[in-house]
Design a protein around this motif. Structure first.
Motif, short mmCIF file in Angstrom:
data_model
loop_
_atom_site.label_atom_id
_atom_site.label_comp_id
_atom_site.label_asym_id
_atom_site.label_seq_id
_atom_site.Cartn_x
_atom_site.Cartn_y
_atom_site.Cartn_z
N THR A 1 43.48 44.54 54.26
CA THR A 1 44.31 43.45 53.77
C THR A 1 43.68 42.10 54.07
O THR A 1 44.20 41.07 53.64
CB THR A 1 45.71 43.51 54.41
OG1 THR A 1 45.57 43.48 55.84
CG2 THR A 1 46.45 44.77 53.99
N SER B 1 40.14 42.28 46.56
CA SER B 1 39.82 41.40 45.43
C SER B 1 38.62 40.50 45.72
O SER B 1 38.30 39.61 44.93
CB SER B 1 41.03 40.55 45.05
OG SER B 1 41.24 39.55 46.02
N ALA C 1 37.63 46.38 43.87
CA ALA C 1 38.40 47.33 43.05
C ALA C 1 37.49 47.87 41.95
O ALA C 1 37.50 49.08 41.67
CB ALA C 1 39.62 46.63 42.46
N LEU D 1 50.82 43.67 48.68
CA LEU D 1 49.97 42.96 47.71
C LEU D 1 48.67 43.73 47.45
O LEU D 1 48.22 43.84 46.31
CB LEU D 1 49.64 41.55 48.21
CG LEU D 1 50.78 40.54 48.17
CD1 LEU D 1 50.34 39.21 48.79
CD2 LEU D 1 51.26 40.31 46.74
N THR D 2 48.10 44.27 48.50
CA THR D 2 46.83 45.00 48.34
C THR D 2 47.05 46.28 47.53
O THR D 2 46.29 46.59 46.60
CB THR D 2 46.21 45.33 49.72
OG1 THR D 2 46.00 44.11 50.42
CG2 THR D 2 44.90 46.08 49.59
N HIS E 1 49.51 46.88 45.48
CA HIS E 1 49.91 46.50 44.12
C HIS E 1 48.68 46.13 43.29
O HIS E 1 48.53 46.56 42.14
CB HIS E 1 50.89 45.33 44.18
CG HIS E 1 51.41 44.91 42.85
ND1 HIS E 1 52.32 45.65 42.15
CD2 HIS E 1 51.12 43.84 42.08
CE1 HIS E 1 52.58 45.04 41.00
NE2 HIS E 1 51.86 43.94 40.94
N TYR E 2 47.79 45.35 43.88
CA TYR E 2 46.56 44.97 43.17
C TYR E 2 45.74 46.22 42.84
O TYR E 2 45.25 46.37 41.72
CB TYR E 2 45.74 43.98 44.01
CG TYR E 2 44.47 43.56 43.33
CD1 TYR E 2 44.50 42.77 42.18
CD2 TYR E 2 43.23 43.98 43.81
CE1 TYR E 2 43.34 42.41 41.52
CE2 TYR E 2 42.06 43.61 43.16
CZ TYR E 2 42.11 42.83 42.02
OH TYR E 2 40.95 42.48 41.38
N THR F 1 47.39 48.05 39.95
CA THR F 1 47.25 47.39 38.65
C THR F 1 45.82 47.47 38.13
O THR F 1 45.60 47.42 36.93
CB THR F 1 47.69 45.90 38.70
OG1 THR F 1 46.88 45.24 39.65
CG2 THR F 1 49.14 45.74 39.06
N ARG F 2 44.85 47.62 39.06
CA ARG F 2 43.45 47.76 38.63
C ARG F 2 43.08 49.21 38.33
O ARG F 2 41.95 49.50 37.97
CB ARG F 2 42.52 47.21 39.72
CG ARG F 2 42.64 45.71 39.99
CD ARG F 2 42.29 44.86 38.77
NE ARG F 2 41.13 45.37 38.07
CZ ARG F 2 39.86 45.14 38.42
NH1 ARG F 2 39.61 44.37 39.44
NH2 ARG F 2 38.88 45.64 37.73
#
Ligand SMILES: Nc1ncnc2c1ncn2[C@@H]1O[C@H](COP(=O)(O)OP(=O)(O)OP(=O)(O)O)[C@@H](O)[C@H]1O
Ligand SMILES: [Mg+2]
Length: 251
Positions: free
Chosen positions: A12, A123, A137, A163-164, A166-167, A170-171
């Motif tokens: 994170t 990211s 990612a 957040l990590t 979720h990212y 989504t990737r």
């Protein structure tokens, strides 16, 4: 089914314990008889005159007892302590990906399972710029590796972990599990009791362990002890579809 080739250990944040977890896991799995490869795809903050093995890569190699050369284990080393794409740009380099992918292919060819440590968080850019940044990612997708996310144990971690994850989702990356690191009961932080369950509940991804803060900072042996005592190795092995710790023989 999870990839049999390995896992990318991301976090994170920088300094959250990726190396500590990777090193502990590498030593425990090596002791179990696994034929392990290790990789720190890009390591920054290492002046070349200090030698061919920067700090994280040296620990990973020692932990896994890897015989591989530095150009496989740590294909890119940059002097300045910056995000990989920034450090690379300042040295006039624009393309890091190809060498990482071919180094990984070499390691994967020689070992049954490879632990790859990221840099900073998911990211963080490796090359490119702006909206065309290639990040960790993208690397996980390129190498076809699922993720283990290392987060902090204390207040604030729910947001960072979510957040990590979720990212990652989504990737299109697969997140297999979390580990929380640095639990310090003397801080009197009541969030630590519920953080693991809340992270698992919201993300649908298991938290495989909460590692305590130790003094002095972990060596290979003490990092391995943290994993043995505070990490669900059986669940990890099942998630990566490899023989578990009680089977007696590694891949
Ligand atoms: N459980 C722990 N107890 C005590 N010290 C720890 C613990 N985990 C990590 N550390 C120390 O905290 C520092 C950061 O940990 P580590 O190097 O594992 O983080 P990282 O996420 O790999 O950082 P980077 O982003 O630089 O690769 C190191 O000095 C490490 O020895
Ligand atoms: Mg590290």
């Amino acid at each position: 089914m999870a990839s049999r080739r390995g896992i990318l250990i991301t976090g994170t944040d920088t300094g959250v314990g990726k190396t500590t977890v990777a090193v502990g896991l590498a030593r425990v799995l090596a002791d179990e008889g696994w034929d392990l490869g290790v990789m720190k795809a890009v390591e920054t903050g290492w002046p070349r005159d200090r030698g061919a093995w920067p700090a994280d890569a040296a620990l990973l190699r020692e932990a896994a007892r890897s015989p591989d050369p530095p150009e496989w284990v740590v294909p890119w080393i940059f002097e300045e302590p910056l995000a990989p794409f920034v450090a690379a740009r300042r040295e006039g380099l624009s393309s890091l990906r190809e060498k990482i992918v071919s180094a990984f292919a070499n390691i994967a060819e020689h070992h049954s399972f490879t632990l790859v440590e990221g840099a900073g968080g998911l990211s963080v850019g490796i090359q490119g710029e702006g909206p065309h940044l290639l990040d960790y990612a993208d690397l996980a997708l390129d190498l076809d590796l699922p993720l283990l996310i290392v987060g902090r144990a204390h207040l604030g971690t729910l947001n960072h972990c979510f957040l990590t994850e979720h990212y990652a989702r989504t990737r299109g990356c697969r997140v297999l599990g979390f580990v929380l690191n640095g639990l310090d009961p003397s801080r009197g932080d009541p969030s630590v009791r519920e953080n693991p369950a809340l992270i698992a509940e919201r993300s649908g991804v298991p938290v495989w362990g909460v590692l305590p803060q130790v003094e002095p900072a972990p060596t290979v042996e003490t990092a391995a002890a943290l994993i043995r005592d505070h990490f669900d190795l059986g669940a990890f092995c099942r998630a990566v579809d490899l023989p578990g710790p009680t089977s007696g023989d590694g891949p």
